[in-house]
Write an enzyme that holds these catalytic residues in place. Structure first.
Site, mmCIF file in Angstrom:
data_model
loop_
_atom_site.group_PDB
_atom_site.id
_atom_site.type_symbol
_atom_site.label_atom_id
_atom_site.label_comp_id
_atom_site.label_asym_id
_atom_site.label_seq_id
_atom_site.Cartn_x
_atom_site.Cartn_y
_atom_site.Cartn_z
ATOM 1 N N ASP A 76 16.548 43.381 37.778
ATOM 2 C CA ASP A 76 17.029 42.417 36.692
ATOM 3 C C ASP A 76 17.140 42.849 35.406
ATOM 4 O O ASP A 76 18.239 42.510 34.777
ATOM 5 C CB ASP A 76 15.900 40.915 36.707
ATOM 6 C CG ASP A 76 15.948 40.339 38.170
ATOM 7 O OD1 ASP A 76 15.043 39.923 38.512
ATOM 8 O OD2 ASP A 76 16.981 40.601 38.800
ATOM 9 N N ASP A 110 8.943 39.705 42.260
ATOM 10 C CA ASP A 110 9.332 39.683 40.893
ATOM 11 C C ASP A 110 7.968 39.847 40.286
ATOM 12 O O ASP A 110 6.878 39.135 40.882
ATOM 13 C CB ASP A 110 9.941 38.331 40.453
ATOM 14 C CG ASP A 110 11.331 38.135 40.760
ATOM 15 O OD1 ASP A 110 11.643 37.079 41.289
ATOM 16 O OD2 ASP A 110 12.187 39.280 40.619
#
Ligand SMILES: CCC[C@@H]1OC(=O)[C@@H](C)C[C@H](C)CCCCC(=O)CCC[C@@H](CC)/C=C/C=C(\COC)CC[C@@H](O)[C@@H](O)C[C@H](O)CNC1=O
EC number: 3.4.23.36
Length: 154
Positions: A129, A111
């Protein structure tokens, strides 16, 4: 067919950005894009959203495979005029596969998109995401608009 191209584009963009962050940045390193709003922070997550279910990879594989099969069936059955719906499904398909590749290869998800919404430090996420959430939002929007239209016709 177009919808699979969108999914492939999401996967390529997702994997490229994750590869760049994983190779060019140390974990925890942060680059300021917009002070107090947007940072690129190299982060890893062994769970799902908000780090829930840490390490439950078999659950993640199961859910992702079910999600991917469901999306492909839905895309195959989609009437031609439902193009925006197909785009949403393509985005979700790409996002789910993008994180699936990370979980298979890295046993964790890379991330890096680090935003502050007001003072709330939103969990660090990635392109996959974003594609998933935009896809989910588009599906809800479409469903809402279709039901509103039906009410009008009544
Ligand atoms: C977006 C779904 C999360 C994604 O699900 C996936 O892969 C799917 C395809 C497979 C999972 C095994 C199943 C998800 C369970 C549902 C869930 O989790 C509730 C989600 C709600 C959602 C509203 C739709 C909130 C949004 C949150 C965030 C995204 O903000 C943009 C924060 C993301 C950060 O916590 C980041 O560290 C997460 C990390 O990258 C791993 N990502 C995942 O697990």
């Amino acid at each position: 067919m177009l919808y699979y191209m969108i999914a492939l584009l999401v996967i390529a963009l997702d994997q490229l950005t994750k590869w760049l962050v994983a190779t060019k940045m140390k974990i925890g390193e942060s680059v300021t894009i917009i002070p107090n709003a947007l940072y690129i922070t190299s982060h890893r997550n062994r769970g799902a959203a908000w780090g829930i279910l840490q390490g439950q990879f078999w659950l993640f594989y199961l859910i992702t495979i079910v999600v991917v099969i469901g999306l492909v069936i839905y895309i195959q059955r989609l009437p031609r005029e439902e193009r925006l719906f197909g785009v949403a499904l393509g985005l979700m398909l790409g996002g789910a596969i993008g994180n699936f590749i990370d979980r298979l290869i890295r046993k964790e998800v890379v991330d890096f998109i680090h935003t502050y919404i007001g003072t709330y430090n939103f969990p660090i996420f990635n392109i996959a995401d974003s594609a998933l959430c935009i896809g989910v939002a588009l599906v809800f929007l479409q469903t809402f608009m279709m039901s509103a239209k039906e009410k009008e016709n009544e």
